[in-house]
Design a protein around this motif. Structure first.
Motif, mmCIF file in Angstrom:
data_model
loop_
_atom_site.group_PDB
_atom_site.id
_atom_site.type_symbol
_atom_site.label_atom_id
_atom_site.label_comp_id
_atom_site.label_asym_id
_atom_site.label_seq_id
_atom_site.Cartn_x
_atom_site.Cartn_y
_atom_site.Cartn_z
ATOM 1 N N ARG A 66 0.835 -1.210 0.000
ATOM 2 C CA ARG A 66 0.000 0.000 0.000
ATOM 3 C C ARG A 66 0.873 1.264 0.000
ATOM 4 N NH1 ARG A 66 -5.443 -1.054 1.607
ATOM 5 N NH2 ARG A 66 -5.801 1.163 1.294
ATOM 6 N N LEU A 67 2.042 1.153 0.627
ATOM 7 C CA LEU A 67 2.985 2.280 0.644
ATOM 8 C C LEU A 67 3.501 2.578 -0.769
ATOM 9 C CD1 LEU A 67 4.689 4.294 2.362
ATOM 10 C CD2 LEU A 67 6.374 2.498 2.642
ATOM 11 N N LEU A 68 3.708 1.499 -1.540
ATOM 12 C CA LEU A 68 4.135 1.666 -2.947
ATOM 13 C C LEU A 68 3.072 2.421 -3.743
ATOM 14 C CD1 LEU A 68 5.718 -1.685 -4.204
ATOM 15 C CD2 LEU A 68 6.662 0.591 -4.455
ATOM 16 N N ASP A 69 1.788 2.088 -3.493
ATOM 17 C CA ASP A 69 0.688 2.737 -4.223
ATOM 18 C C ASP A 69 0.526 4.194 -3.810
ATOM 19 O OD1 ASP A 69 0.332 0.211 -5.206
ATOM 20 O OD2 ASP A 69 -1.323 -0.293 -3.841
ATOM 21 N N ARG B 148 5.766 9.537 4.119
ATOM 22 C CA ARG B 148 6.579 9.342 5.329
ATOM 23 C C ARG B 148 5.667 9.082 6.529
ATOM 24 N NH1 ARG B 148 12.025 8.657 4.341
ATOM 25 N NH2 ARG B 148 12.471 9.623 2.349
ATOM 26 N N PHE B 149 6.219 8.516 7.587
ATOM 27 C CA PHE B 149 5.440 8.151 8.774
ATOM 28 C C PHE B 149 4.132 7.470 8.366
ATOM 29 C CE2 PHE B 149 7.823 11.688 11.075
ATOM 30 C CZ PHE B 149 8.610 10.798 11.773
ATOM 31 N N TYR B 150 4.285 6.354 7.676
ATOM 32 C CA TYR B 150 3.130 5.663 7.098
ATOM 33 C C TYR B 150 2.529 4.639 8.071
ATOM 34 C CZ TYR B 150 0.350 3.505 3.384
ATOM 35 O OH TYR B 150 -0.686 3.058 2.600
ATOM 36 N N ALA B 151 3.409 3.967 8.844
ATOM 37 C CA ALA B 151 2.917 2.918 9.740
ATOM 38 C C ALA B 151 3.696 2.912 11.050
ATOM 39 C CB ALA B 151 3.044 1.552 9.061
ATOM 40 N N VAL B 152 2.994 2.537 12.113
ATOM 41 C CA VAL B 152 3.645 2.318 13.414
ATOM 42 C C VAL B 152 3.356 0.889 13.837
ATOM 43 C CG1 VAL B 152 3.556 2.852 15.884
ATOM 44 C CG2 VAL B 152 3.585 4.694 14.225
ATOM 45 N N GLY C 133 11.789 -4.884 12.709
ATOM 46 C CA GLY C 133 12.472 -3.868 11.897
ATOM 47 C C GLY C 133 13.302 -4.511 10.791
ATOM 48 N N GLU C 134 14.006 -5.586 11.132
ATOM 49 C CA GLU C 134 14.831 -6.289 10.126
ATOM 50 C C GLU C 134 13.959 -6.870 9.019
ATOM 51 O OE1 GLU C 134 16.868 -9.086 12.604
ATOM 52 O OE2 GLU C 134 18.402 -7.645 13.257
ATOM 53 N N GLN C 135 12.788 -7.416 9.401
ATOM 54 C CA GLN C 135 11.870 -7.990 8.405
ATOM 55 C C GLN C 135 11.346 -6.908 7.453
ATOM 56 O OE1 GLN C 135 9.726 -11.468 8.622
ATOM 57 N NE2 GLN C 135 11.902 -11.859 8.727
ATOM 58 N N PHE C 136 10.941 -5.774 8.004
ATOM 59 C CA PHE C 136 10.456 -4.669 7.170
ATOM 60 C C PHE C 136 11.544 -4.220 6.193
ATOM 61 C CE2 PHE C 136 6.667 -3.721 9.823
ATOM 62 C CZ PHE C 136 5.785 -3.365 8.812
ATOM 63 N N GLU C 137 12.778 -4.094 6.697
ATOM 64 C CA GLU C 137 13.876 -3.634 5.836
ATOM 65 C C GLU C 137 14.167 -4.638 4.725
ATOM 66 O OE1 GLU C 137 17.182 -2.512 8.300
ATOM 67 O OE2 GLU C 137 16.127 -0.751 9.077
ATOM 68 N N ALA C 138 14.093 -5.934 5.074
ATOM 69 C CA ALA C 138 14.351 -6.963 4.056
ATOM 70 C C ALA C 138 13.274 -6.938 2.973
ATOM 71 C CB ALA C 138 14.411 -8.332 4.723
ATOM 72 N N ILE C 139 11.996 -6.829 3.406
ATOM 73 C CA ILE C 139 10.890 -6.808 2.438
ATOM 74 C C ILE C 139 10.956 -5.549 1.570
ATOM 75 C CG2 ILE C 139 8.371 -6.565 2.240
ATOM 76 C CD1 ILE C 139 8.190 -8.377 4.764
ATOM 77 N N GLY C 140 11.320 -4.415 2.199
ATOM 78 C CA GLY C 140 11.316 -3.141 1.458
ATOM 79 C C GLY C 140 12.669 -2.707 0.927
ATOM 80 N N SER C 141 13.638 -3.634 0.898
ATOM 81 C CA SER C 141 15.015 -3.244 0.519
ATOM 82 C C SER C 141 15.106 -2.705 -0.909
ATOM 83 C CB SER C 141 15.976 -4.432 0.689
ATOM 84 O OG SER C 141 15.541 -5.504 -0.120
ATOM 85 N N THR C 142 14.311 -3.275 -1.826
ATOM 86 C CA THR C 142 14.420 -2.850 -3.236
ATOM 87 C C THR C 142 13.741 -1.511 -3.494
ATOM 88 O OG1 THR C 142 12.492 -4.195 -3.709
ATOM 89 C CG2 THR C 142 14.636 -5.175 -4.193
ATOM 90 N N ILE C 143 12.895 -1.057 -2.537
ATOM 91 C CA ILE C 143 12.222 0.235 -2.754
ATOM 92 C C ILE C 143 12.729 1.289 -1.768
ATOM 93 C CG2 ILE C 143 10.136 -0.767 -3.764
ATOM 94 C CD1 ILE C 143 8.814 -0.213 -0.942
ATOM 95 N N LYS C 144 13.900 0.977 -1.170
ATOM 96 C CA LYS C 144 14.537 1.930 -0.227
ATOM 97 C C LYS C 144 13.603 2.322 0.923
ATOM 98 C CE LYS C 144 18.086 3.850 -3.230
ATOM 99 N NZ LYS C 144 17.981 2.880 -4.317
ATOM 100 N N LEU C 145 12.927 1.315 1.474
ATOM 101 C CA LEU C 145 12.056 1.558 2.626
ATOM 102 C C LEU C 145 12.915 1.960 3.832
ATOM 103 C CD1 LEU C 145 8.987 0.914 3.712
ATOM 104 C CD2 LEU C 145 10.143 -0.978 4.818
ATOM 105 N N GLN C 146 12.512 3.019 4.503
ATOM 106 C CA GLN C 146 13.263 3.465 5.687
ATOM 107 C C GLN C 146 12.469 3.164 6.950
ATOM 108 O OE1 GLN C 146 14.011 7.610 4.868
ATOM 109 N NE2 GLN C 146 16.035 7.167 4.053
ATOM 110 N N THR C 147 13.163 2.599 7.947
ATOM 111 C CA THR C 147 12.503 2.291 9.220
ATOM 112 C C THR C 147 13.281 2.930 10.369
ATOM 113 O OG1 THR C 147 13.773 0.292 9.678
ATOM 114 C CG2 THR C 147 11.799 0.020 8.322
ATOM 115 N N ALA C 148 12.614 3.084 11.504
ATOM 116 C CA ALA C 148 13.295 3.508 12.737
ATOM 117 C C ALA C 148 12.806 2.591 13.851
ATOM 118 C CB ALA C 148 12.966 4.958 13.062
ATOM 119 N N THR C 149 13.751 1.973 14.555
ATOM 120 C CA THR C 149 13.388 1.104 15.678
ATOM 121 C C THR C 149 13.637 1.870 16.976
ATOM 122 O OG1 THR C 149 13.970 -0.845 14.383
ATOM 123 C CG2 THR C 149 13.809 -1.140 16.755
#
Length: 403
Positions: free
Chosen positions: A44-47, A51-55, A68-84
């Protein structure tokens, strides 16, 4: 990520999530729940990039790091940024990560409230998704105050996902999360354990509990073992005891610093240590693929915690074993666990009593050495504390004289 096909919870939950529905997801531990909420959020973030899309909230620091590691792995190709954002680590570093306006914030409730109150410019007014992993634990009394503060500041027009292996049946608690017409996705009953899990109990006299425990761990000498105790001190003591018995072990509990906790976990994951002795801080959500055996040295007071503990093994279709030690003082607690599971467990009979008791003297010697080591550590700690206090008083005195 080598995920060839969706797990059952992912098959059931993802279509509803993509339709914009709120979800209560119930599935056994190790069944891919993180993917079930992370994949639709990233999609849904791709669509609709923002910023600050999900908590995502979780009850323990280690689980937050893992999500956090799972989110980064799933979003690695779209440069997903996370903060833990978790306790035990520097607020300043986390504030800097939040200042970069990441897409997803993964947090423990208490530390997130700290940042909402103290970090300038940080707010959650725009988020589209609120996820509670291990939701039954988050909706329990411990997190009440922090959760209320978070729910006050997130928008009402959002999607909410609750996921857990065991879910509270109290409707009032679920209503607090203010879900809108949620879909309940259930791929296991309230108290299901994984299909590949062999569950046993071991009836032992309290006097010989350490002796049988040492024999059990030695019996599974080539297994990766997680041992659960009730208290931090109990975990510390058992870990030192195993070392004196000549077995490599490491412990993980809530009184260790965050760096120590993550170090212990990564050492165990990397197979540098074969035995991890821990409290319930490690019972929820942690994915260590190679755990072969879970030992309940102490029976959990809450039967739900039993499900989470034994769920550290037999994950993602693998097999595993759990052995619960029952002394004459634990029978009632153990019967409560069996009642919760809805079945009787089989007794573990692979140890020969005479052989076990033959090592009792050696065990007593190891216990004496353990007590001695812990006492020395305590004395060293209190000495350091006294010295630190004296040093602080001296420096205060110097400052006062300068003034």
């Amino acid at each position: 990520m080598k995920w060839a096909k969706p797990t059952r919870i992912q098959q059931e939950a993802i279509p509803w999530a993509l339709q914009g529905r709120d979800i209560i997801g119930l599935a056994e531990t190790g069944s891919g729940k993180t993917g079930a909420f992370a994949l639709p959020i990233v999609q849904r973030l791709l669509d609709d990039p923002q910023r600050f899309y999900a908590v995502c909230l979780a009850p323990t620091r280690e689980l937050c790091v893992q999500i956090g590691e799972q989110f980064e792995a799933i979003g690695s190709t779209i440069k997903l940024q996370t903060a833990t954002v978790v306790g035990g680590l520097a607020m300043v570093d986390q504030a800097m990560a939040l200042a970069k306006r990441p897409h997803v914030v993964i947090a423990t409730p208490g530390r997130l409230v700290d940042h909402l109150e103290n970090t300038k410019g940080f707010h959650l007014k725009t988020i589209k998704y609120l996820v509670m992993d291990e939701a039954d634990r988050l909706l329990s009394m411990d997190f009440d105050e922090a959760l209320d503060k978070i729910l006050e500041v997130v928008p009402r027009d959002r999607n909410t996902f609750l996921f857990s292996a065991t879910m509270t049946s109290k409707v009032s608690k679920l209503q607090r999360a203010s879900l809108k017409k949620p879909v309940k996705v259930e791929v296991s009953s309230k108290s299901d354990t994984a299909a590949g899990l062999v569950q046993n109990f071991m009836l032992v006299p309290f006097k010989f509990k350490h002796t049988y425990f040492a024999a059990l761990v030695a019996h599974f000498i080539h297994y990766a073992v997680m041992v659960f105790t009730d208290t931090c001190l109990g975990a510390q003591r058992l870990s030192v005891f195993l070392r004196h018995m000549g077995m490599k072990s490491i412990c993980l509990h809530g009184q260790m610093s965050q760096a120590q906790r993550l170090g212990a976990l990564s050492g165990f994951k990397a197979k540098e240590q074969r035995i991890l002795v821990c409290t319930d801080v490690a019972s929820r959500g942690l994915d260590v693929p190679s755990v072969d055996l879970v030992v309940n040295y102490d029976i959990p007071k809450n039967s739900k915690d039993y499900i989470h503990r034994v769920g550290r093994t037999a994950r993602a279709g693998r097999s595993g074993r759990a052995v619960t030690m029952v002394t004459q003082y634990d029978v009632e607690l153990f019967q409560r666990v069996e009642h919760f599971l809805g079945k009787k467990l089989e007794e573990f009979t692979e140890l020969v009593d005479t052989k076990v008791k033959a090592s009792h003297e050696r065990v007593l010697e190891a216990l004496r050495s353990t007590e001695l080591e812990l006492r020395e550590q305590d004395e060293g700690t209190s000495e350091r504390a006294v010295k630190r206090k004296m040093h602080q008083q001296k420096s205060k005195g110097k400052k006062g004289r300068r003034r």
